[in-house]
Design a protein around this motif. Structure first.
Motif, PDB file in Angstrom:
ATOM      1  N   LEU A 133      10.246   4.256   1.960  1.00 32.10           N
ATOM      2  CA  LEU A 133       9.318   3.991   3.119  1.00 32.10           C
ATOM      3  C   LEU A 133       7.990   4.092   2.513  1.00 32.10           C
ATOM      4  CD1 LEU A 133       9.439   3.506   6.308  1.00 32.10           C
ATOM      5  CD2 LEU A 133       9.076   6.006   6.547  1.00 32.10           C
ATOM      6  N   ILE A 134       7.171   3.041   2.475  1.00 31.34           N
ATOM      7  CA  ILE A 134       5.604   2.889   1.841  1.00 31.34           C
ATOM      8  C   ILE A 134       4.683   3.195   2.954  1.00 31.34           C
ATOM      9  CG2 ILE A 134       4.351   1.548   0.588  1.00 31.34           C
ATOM     10  CD1 ILE A 134       6.843   2.245  -0.833  1.00 31.34           C
ATOM     11  N   GLY A 135       3.557   4.093   2.568  1.00 30.66           N
ATOM     12  CA  GLY A 135       2.644   4.607   3.654  1.00 30.66           C
ATOM     13  C   GLY A 135       1.425   4.313   3.002  1.00 30.66           C
ATOM     14  N   MET A 136       0.533   4.231   3.450  1.00 28.39           N
ATOM     15  CA  MET A 136      -1.170   4.282   3.034  1.00 28.39           C
ATOM     16  C   MET A 136      -1.886   4.975   4.128  1.00 28.39           C
ATOM     17  SD  MET A 136      -1.768   0.793   0.984  1.00 28.39           S
ATOM     18  CE  MET A 136      -3.361   1.514   0.348  1.00 28.39           C
ATOM     19  N   ASP A 137      -3.107   5.487   3.581  1.00 29.81           N
ATOM     20  CA  ASP A 137      -4.110   5.714   4.498  1.00 29.81           C
ATOM     21  C   ASP A 137      -5.214   4.611   4.509  1.00 29.81           C
ATOM     22  OD1 ASP A 137      -4.074   8.230   5.815  1.00 29.81           O
ATOM     23  OD2 ASP A 137      -4.492   9.386   3.947  1.00 29.81           O
ATOM     24  N   ALA A 138      -4.853   3.796   4.990  1.00 28.42           N
ATOM     25  CA  ALA A 138      -5.861   2.453   5.394  1.00 28.42           C
ATOM     26  C   ALA A 138      -6.277   2.617   6.926  1.00 28.42           C
ATOM     27  CB  ALA A 138      -4.666   1.268   5.503  1.00 28.42           C
ATOM     28  N   GLU A 139      -7.121   3.522   7.260  1.00 27.93           N
ATOM     29  CA  GLU A 139      -7.747   3.416   8.434  1.00 27.93           C
ATOM     30  C   GLU A 139      -8.402   2.528   8.622  1.00 27.93           C
ATOM     31  OE1 GLU A 139      -9.660   7.399   8.546  1.00 27.93           O
ATOM     32  OE2 GLU A 139      -7.846   8.464   7.851  1.00 27.93           O
ATOM     33  N   TRP A 140      -9.175   1.839   7.700  1.00 27.11           N
ATOM     34  CA  TRP A 140      -9.925   0.758   7.760  1.00 27.11           C
ATOM     35  C   TRP A 140      -9.714  -0.604   7.162  1.00 27.11           C
ATOM     36  CZ3 TRP A 140     -11.739   5.270   5.473  1.00 27.11           C
ATOM     37  CH2 TRP A 140     -12.152   6.287   6.446  1.00 27.11           C
ATOM     38  N   GLY A 141      -8.499  -0.640   6.728  1.00 22.61           N
ATOM     39  CA  GLY A 141      -7.966  -1.794   6.280  1.00 22.61           C
ATOM     40  C   GLY A 141      -7.723  -1.452   4.535  1.00 22.61           C
ATOM     41  N   LEU A 142      -7.324  -2.397   3.782  1.00 18.65           N
ATOM     42  CA  LEU A 142      -6.773  -1.886   2.514  1.00 18.65           C
ATOM     43  C   LEU A 142      -7.915  -2.155   1.423  1.00 18.65           C
ATOM     44  CD1 LEU A 142      -3.350  -3.547   2.469  1.00 18.65           C
ATOM     45  CD2 LEU A 142      -3.775  -1.247   2.886  1.00 18.65           C
ATOM     46  N   SER A 143      -8.948  -2.759   1.710  1.00 23.48           N
ATOM     47  CA  SER A 143      -9.765  -2.908   0.634  1.00 23.48           C
ATOM     48  C   SER A 143     -10.455  -2.148  -0.046  1.00 23.48           C
ATOM     49  CB  SER A 143     -10.852  -4.135   1.296  1.00 23.48           C
ATOM     50  OG  SER A 143     -10.518  -5.362   1.602  1.00 23.48           O
ATOM     51  N   MET A 144     -10.813  -0.845   0.775  1.00 25.46           N
ATOM     52  CA  MET A 144     -11.423   0.209   0.347  1.00 25.46           C
ATOM     53  C   MET A 144     -10.570   0.813  -1.043  1.00 25.46           C
ATOM     54  SD  MET A 144     -13.600   2.401  -0.182  1.00 25.46           S
ATOM     55  CE  MET A 144     -13.788   4.118  -0.749  1.00 25.46           C
ATOM     56  N   ARG A 183       1.639  -7.696   4.198  1.00 23.72           N
ATOM     57  CA  ARG A 183       1.773  -8.303   3.407  1.00 23.72           C
ATOM     58  C   ARG A 183       1.921  -7.473   1.883  1.00 23.72           C
ATOM     59  NH1 ARG A 183       2.433 -10.637  -0.354  1.00 23.72           N
ATOM     60  NH2 ARG A 183       1.638 -12.766  -1.330  1.00 23.72           N
ATOM     61  N   LEU A 184       1.532  -6.249   2.014  1.00 20.40           N
ATOM     62  CA  LEU A 184       1.628  -5.534   0.473  1.00 20.40           C
ATOM     63  C   LEU A 184       2.689  -4.671   0.475  1.00 20.40           C
ATOM     64  CD1 LEU A 184      -0.245  -5.147  -1.817  1.00 20.40           C
ATOM     65  CD2 LEU A 184      -1.437  -3.253  -0.694  1.00 20.40           C
ATOM     66  N   GLY A 185       3.626  -4.840   1.439  1.00 18.32           N
ATOM     67  CA  GLY A 185       5.010  -3.919   1.372  1.00 18.32           C
ATOM     68  C   GLY A 185       4.751  -2.532   1.967  1.00 18.32           C
ATOM     69  N   VAL A 186       3.700  -2.435   2.812  1.00 21.55           N
ATOM     70  CA  VAL A 186       3.308  -0.960   3.340  1.00 21.55           C
ATOM     71  C   VAL A 186       3.769  -1.038   4.741  1.00 21.55           C
ATOM     72  CG1 VAL A 186       1.734   0.686   4.171  1.00 21.55           C
ATOM     73  CG2 VAL A 186       1.243  -0.707   1.897  1.00 21.55           C
ATOM     74  N   HIS A 187       4.673   0.014   5.074  1.00 22.38           N
ATOM     75  CA  HIS A 187       5.495  -0.075   6.380  1.00 22.38           C
ATOM     76  C   HIS A 187       4.712   1.043   7.319  1.00 22.38           C
ATOM     77  CE1 HIS A 187       8.270  -0.351   2.958  1.00 22.38           C
ATOM     78  NE2 HIS A 187       8.424  -1.542   3.700  1.00 22.38           N
ATOM     79  N   PHE A 188       4.083   2.062   7.002  1.00 26.30           N
ATOM     80  CA  PHE A 188       3.327   3.015   7.752  1.00 26.30           C
ATOM     81  C   PHE A 188       1.874   2.998   7.237  1.00 26.30           C
ATOM     82  CE2 PHE A 188       7.216   5.438   9.393  1.00 26.30           C
ATOM     83  CZ  PHE A 188       6.477   5.818  10.861  1.00 26.30           C
ATOM     84  N   ASN A 189       0.998   2.999   8.446  1.00 23.02           N
ATOM     85  CA  ASN A 189      -0.433   3.064   8.062  1.00 23.02           C
ATOM     86  C   ASN A 189      -0.891   4.323   8.704  1.00 23.02           C
ATOM     87  OD1 ASN A 189      -3.226   3.089   7.534  1.00 23.02           O
ATOM     88  ND2 ASN A 189      -3.401   1.182   8.897  1.00 23.02           N
ATOM     89  N   PHE A 190      -1.323   5.416   7.938  1.00 28.91           N
ATOM     90  CA  PHE A 190      -1.743   6.754   8.686  1.00 28.91           C
ATOM     91  C   PHE A 190      -3.088   6.431   9.362  1.00 28.91           C
ATOM     92  CE2 PHE A 190       1.171   7.895   5.305  1.00 28.91           C
ATOM     93  CZ  PHE A 190       2.277   8.665   5.867  1.00 28.91           C
ATOM     94  N   ALA A 191      -2.932   5.888  10.603  1.00 28.06           N
ATOM     95  CA  ALA A 191      -3.823   5.515  11.508  1.00 28.06           C
ATOM     96  C   ALA A 191      -3.311   5.104  12.937  1.00 28.06           C
ATOM     97  CB  ALA A 191      -4.721   4.117  10.848  1.00 28.06           C
ATOM     98  N   PRO A 192      -3.986   5.189  13.865  1.00 30.69           N
ATOM     99  CA  PRO A 192      -5.576   5.572  14.197  1.00 30.69           C
ATOM    100  C   PRO A 192      -5.765   7.195  13.955  1.00 30.69           C
ATOM    101  CG  PRO A 192      -4.631   5.011  16.288  1.00 30.69           C
ATOM    102  CD  PRO A 192      -3.355   4.999  15.178  1.00 30.69           C
TER     103      PRO A 192
END
Length: 971
Positions: free
Chosen positions: A109-120, A156-165
């Motif tokens: 299970l892949i997660g990211m802290d992409a609160e404002w999207g992935l570019s940062m 698109r990047l294979g991330v399933h969980f975004n730690f947001a909002p």
């Protein structure tokens, strides 16, 4: 203690019905297939594999091999359930992710802290604005779309969980860790925004995570460095901090992150909330009825990691009710502690099964039951889409907030009365803001090292725009004014009208001891390129002001404050798709322009396209000359030649017609008595300006002043030094006799008429009208157009005789003259007849850039209205934009050129018959189409180095570009 338990029991009972209605947010549409897969995987696992599923480990795609080997070991040996990515690049992350996924028995299970999207995280710039910025937006559909597009990035990047909002309600301006990450301080606004964001992201197939439970908004401490305390009673926490969670949980929230906070009223033991069973299980799971995944915040954070010995904290967090341990200090030790507790009977099989099966349910829901590696083709392009740029623009347009606006200073009107300076404060770049301001009128950047020096430099200005620019790299960067900046601000405001624009979070306004002398205050929230562009557009009324403050600021401003302003129809700047144009098709223009330059049809080109009041294409190509090094830029000016007719003479005449001084049927003998006994006495303005009056097309006036033997300027007419008798400067160090313009007028008056009445283009009407207009006002044409039009339009790059006013480096040369002036014509008008009138012709003489020409054409397109001012009545525009002799085979309007009546003509043949414009001898072209709301401006110096070279016309470059513009229309 008894009172605390009583309140908790009461709260539990009061919400029992509420909790019973909550559905499982991890349930897939194919619930039977999901359950079968979950049971199958779970039943095949060893105890160690089950416990391993509880862990998500931090990974960075730019880490070294040793760090990577440790992750590989955790996957192979300890069977961890997931990864949380940070830092690196998209392609590196995708490759690493594919490699690590291939090692795992159960997909990770892949997660990211992409609160404002992935570019940062991936490219060092934010894909979308911060939450504080989003909190200023009233239209929650935009927030939902933001969540959706961020979700698409993740997927698109294979991330399933975004730690947001982030759903923390930020009621503390000194909060060091939430601040810009919060939607604001109003619980309803925060909840609505978070709900919209969650809905959008989960609609893209990416699971949302509300954080930081029970609420991290009202603290002035950083949980990365210490254990913050939320010191409020239960009633307050229930009504404020917990409010968003109650709403989101009922709407299908997938997961919650429990914060590392000390909340004495909810956990009197002093345990952090992440380790508190009361908070995690009793309140979140039982009272609020949450059935989704529960994550700890990073277990390495100070507030958690320092509380227990290594490994024990993992066990405590699991016992408290958390399902997933994020970023454990030591995964192996943590796993062993949980297994040991299981074997000792401290943890039941049912408890372990609950969490592991929830994790497996989440994996099934995001499609990991049919796992496929991340595709690498076009990955960067898929994460940097045009639709994301469009949304970013829309978000900023809706967020930027006017909080004070005395005397309605914003949007700036009556530009002819404004002398505007820009003063930059802060330690970050403000050049984008300044350059955007300059698109609207003359704005000077004033700099100084000392206050007295600054005040002295500002004496000539009545309006000062002050921009506070601080880093947009991170939402945690310093944002305040310095003491020196505050002093300078107060001093400037004492003596000038001030627009203060802050490109930081709104709390910066708390630094102000007084706002009494500051007329207007704009909050732009961030210092991104788009924020700077849109804020400048708002200041000049090119876009509406829509935002409202998401937080209160001291005693000055309250949450929800925001002054709404309507745009005043100045040109704004955006991307083609926002006005129904295809940017890919418009790129074909570039190839055609380069063909013209490479084919030596013109050394350089400025080209602008606007639609629906928005500039969508504005580029400069080539150089000033073929052999030179000076590249064409936005603020270079071109000799626009005959565009002068519709940019200068015609609007002045339209004004007089509207005032009743003339009509289209007025005869020359009436406006110029000297014509009474001439063969032109009865020619009407309508006929003359329609080029249907038998007037000669042209007369080489200069030829009459050349020596018959040398063919050079005769000493009878010219001198190399200025004097009272010779004061008409036709070129550098060449002065024509002062009375010669009278001779020009006499030659025109006495000229023979053509034998046949038919359409025949002529410059003569504009020589004649120049004399009439200047006689009427007793002022020269250059003064009149500035005072009547250009200054108020903000057309500060539009002028006669630019060599008097700006550097020659900003003026594009037109010709190497070998027949009259015998020098490079640079800064002086190319047209000989205009030069012989001191550079001020009614038919030629204007220099401008594409942006300014577009303003004037847009004013015509908008039926005489621009920038809050009615220059003409709509019926006046219609009157002059009419073909009165079409039935005679004459396409012309009154002054304006019109589309061809047959195959050949001035346009691509694809424009509406209601369209209008003009072309110029130097290679210029301007056209407006009311039906498609298109303005097209093409400026060139195809006459350089020789005017007889006219491949630009022969190859139909300008009209072929026009065809491409119309082919790009998609709405």
């Amino acid at each position: 203690m008894r009172q605390i338990l009583l309140v908790l029991v009461t709260l539990h009972i009061s919400l029992s019905i509420f909790s019973q209605t909550i559905e499982n947010p991890l349930a897939a549409k194919d619930i039977k297939g999901q359950q079968k897969w979950v049971d199958s995987i779970y039943n095949s696992m060893t105890l160690a594999e089950k416990v391993g599923q509880l862990y998500m480990v931090q990974v960075m795609s730019n880490q070294d091999q040793d760090a990577k080997n440790k992750i590989v070991e955790l996957i192979r040996t300890h069977h961890i359930g997931g990864l949380i990515y940070s830092l690196g690049g998209p392609v590196r992350q995708a490759k690493l992710n594919n490699e690590l996924q291939a090692l795992s028995k159960v997909p990770l299970l892949i997660g990211m802290d992409a609160e404002w999207g992935l570019s940062m995280r991936l490219d060092s710039t934010y894909a979308f604005p911060w939450n504080m910025t989003l909190g200023a937006i009233k239209d929650n559909h935009l927030i939902e779309q933001t969540g959706k597009q961020i979700g698409e990035h993740c997927k698109r990047l294979g991330v399933h969980f975004n730690f947001a909002p982030v759903v923390d309600i930020n009621t503390n301006p000194l909060n060091p860790i939430i601040g810009n990450r919060s939607f604001g301080e109003d619980r309803d606004n925060v909840t609505e925004k978070a709900l919209a964001f969650m809905k959008g992201m989960q609609s893209a197939g990416v699971l949302a995570n509300a954080k930081h439970f029970p609420g991290h908004g009202d603290t002035d401490q950083d949980s990365h460095k210490t254990l913050p305390t939320i010191n409020f009673n239960k009633k307050r926490i229930d009504s404020i901090e917990l409010y968003p969670y109650k709403k989101l949980i009922t709407k299908g929230l997938s997961s919650v992150m429990v914060a590392h906070l000390k909340v004495p009223s909810l956990e009197p033991s002093g345990y952090p909330s992440s380790l508190s069973k009361h908070i995690t299980t009793d309140i979140l799971k039982e009272t609020l009825g949450f059935k989704g995944l529960i994550f700890t915040d990073a277990l390495t954070m100070k507030g958690a990691a320092d509380f227990k010995e290594v490994g024990a904290i993992d066990l405590a967090a699991f016992k408290a009710g958390n399902d997933v341990m994020l970023m454990s200090e030591d995964v192996a030790v943590g796993i062993s502690k949980i297994i040991e507790a299981y074997n000792n009977g401290e943890i039941s099989e049912a408890r372990l099964e609950l969490s592991v099966k929830k994790i497996l349910q989440a994996k099934y829901k995001v499609g990991l039951n049919n796992y496929e590696p991340v595709g690498l083709n076009d990955l960067p392009a898929d994460l940097n889409r045009l639709k994301d740029d469009i949304l970013y623009e829309e978000l900023l347009e809706n967020a930027i907030t006017i909080v004070k606006n005395e005397a309605r200073l914003v949007p700036l009107r009556q530009l002819e009365e404004k002398t505007i300076a820009y003063v930059k404060m802060g330690d970050d770049d403000g050049s984008v803001f300044l350059n955007e301001l300059k698109k609207y009128t003359k704005v000077h950047h004033i700099e100084a090292t000392m206050l007295d020096e600054l005040k002295a430099k500002l004496q000539d200005y009545n309006t000062v725009v002050i921009g506070l620019h601080r880093s947009n790299q991170s939402p945690w960067k310093p944002y305040q004014f310095s003491e020196e900046e505050l002093t300078w601000l107060y001093e400037i405001a004492r003596t000038h009208k001030v627009i203060l624009d802050v490109f930081v979070k709104p709390y910066v306004l708390s630094d102000l001891a007084t706002i009494e002398n500051i007329e207007s205050i704009v909050v732009s929230y961030q210092n991104s390129k788009i924020a700077q562009e849109k804020s400048a557009q708002l200041i000049f009324g090119a876009i509406d002001a829509k935002g409202s403050l998401p937080v209160s600021i001291g005693t000055y401003f309250k949450v929800g404050d925001g002054i709404q302003n309507n745009a005043i129809q100045r040109l704004s700047y955006t991307v083609p798709e926002r006005v129904g144009m295809d940017s890919k098709k418009l790129k074909k223009i570039d190839s055609l322009v380069l063909k013209a330059i490479n084919g030596k049809m013109t050394p350089g080109i400025q080209l602008l396209v606007a639609r629906k009041g928005k500039v969508i294409y504005n580029k400069s190509f080539g150089k000033h000359t073929y052999s030179g090094t000076q590249a064409v830029t936005f603020d270079d000016v071109y000799d626009v030649a005959s565009l002068t007719k519709i940019l200068a003479t015609l609007p002045l005449l339209m004004e007089l017609e509207e005032q009743g001084e003339v009509t289209l049927d007025t005869k020359l003998s009436k406006i110029l008595p000297s014509y009474k006994k001439s063969n032109k006495s009865n020619i009407t303005l309508k006929a003359m300006l329609s080029h249907y009056a038998r007037l000669k097309p042209w007369e080489p006036f200069y030829a009459h002043t050349l020596d018959s033997v040398t063919k050079r300027p005769s000493e009878k007419y010219y001198r190399t030094e200025r004097s009272e008798r010779f004061n008409i400067e036709v070129a550098q160090n060449l002065y024509l006799r002062s009375d010669y313009p009278d001779s020009i007028q006499k030659i025109i008056k006495d000229s023979e008429l053509l034998n046949k009445l038919q359409y025949r283009y002529s410059d003569f009407p504009y020589y004649i009208l120049k004399k009439y207009i200047e006689n009427y006002y007793d002022r020269t044409l250059d003064f009149l157009v500035q005072e009547h039009f250009y200054k108020s339009l903000g057309a500060n790059y539009t002028m006669y005789n630019p060599y008097h006013k700006i550097s020659n480096k900003k003026i594009v040369p037109t010709e190497v003259d070998d027949y009259y002036r015998f020098q490079e014509v640079h800064g002086y008008v190319h047209d000989m007849g205009a030069a012989m009138q001191n550079g001020i012709g009614g038919h030629a003489g204007i220099f401008s850039n594409a942006n300014d020409v577009a303003k004037i054409m847009q004013m015509f397109l908008q039926k005489g209205y621009y920038g809050g001012k009615n220059y003409f009545k709509p019926e006046t525009i219609d009157k002059f934009n009419t073909c009165y002799f079409c039935n005679k085979g004459n396409r012309r309007g009154i002054g304006f050129d019109k589309p061809q009546l047959d195959e050949d003509g001035p346009t691509c043949g694809c424009v509406s018959l209601n369209s209008f414009g003009h072309s110029g001898f130097t290679g210029t072209y301007a056209w407006a189409d009311p039906e498609e709301e298109i303005v097209y401006v093409f400026l060139a110096n195809r006459t350089y180095p020789i005017a007889s070279h006219n491949l630009l016309l022969k190859e139909n470059i300008r009209t072929d570009i026009q065809r491409l513009i119309y082919e790009a229309i998609i709405d």
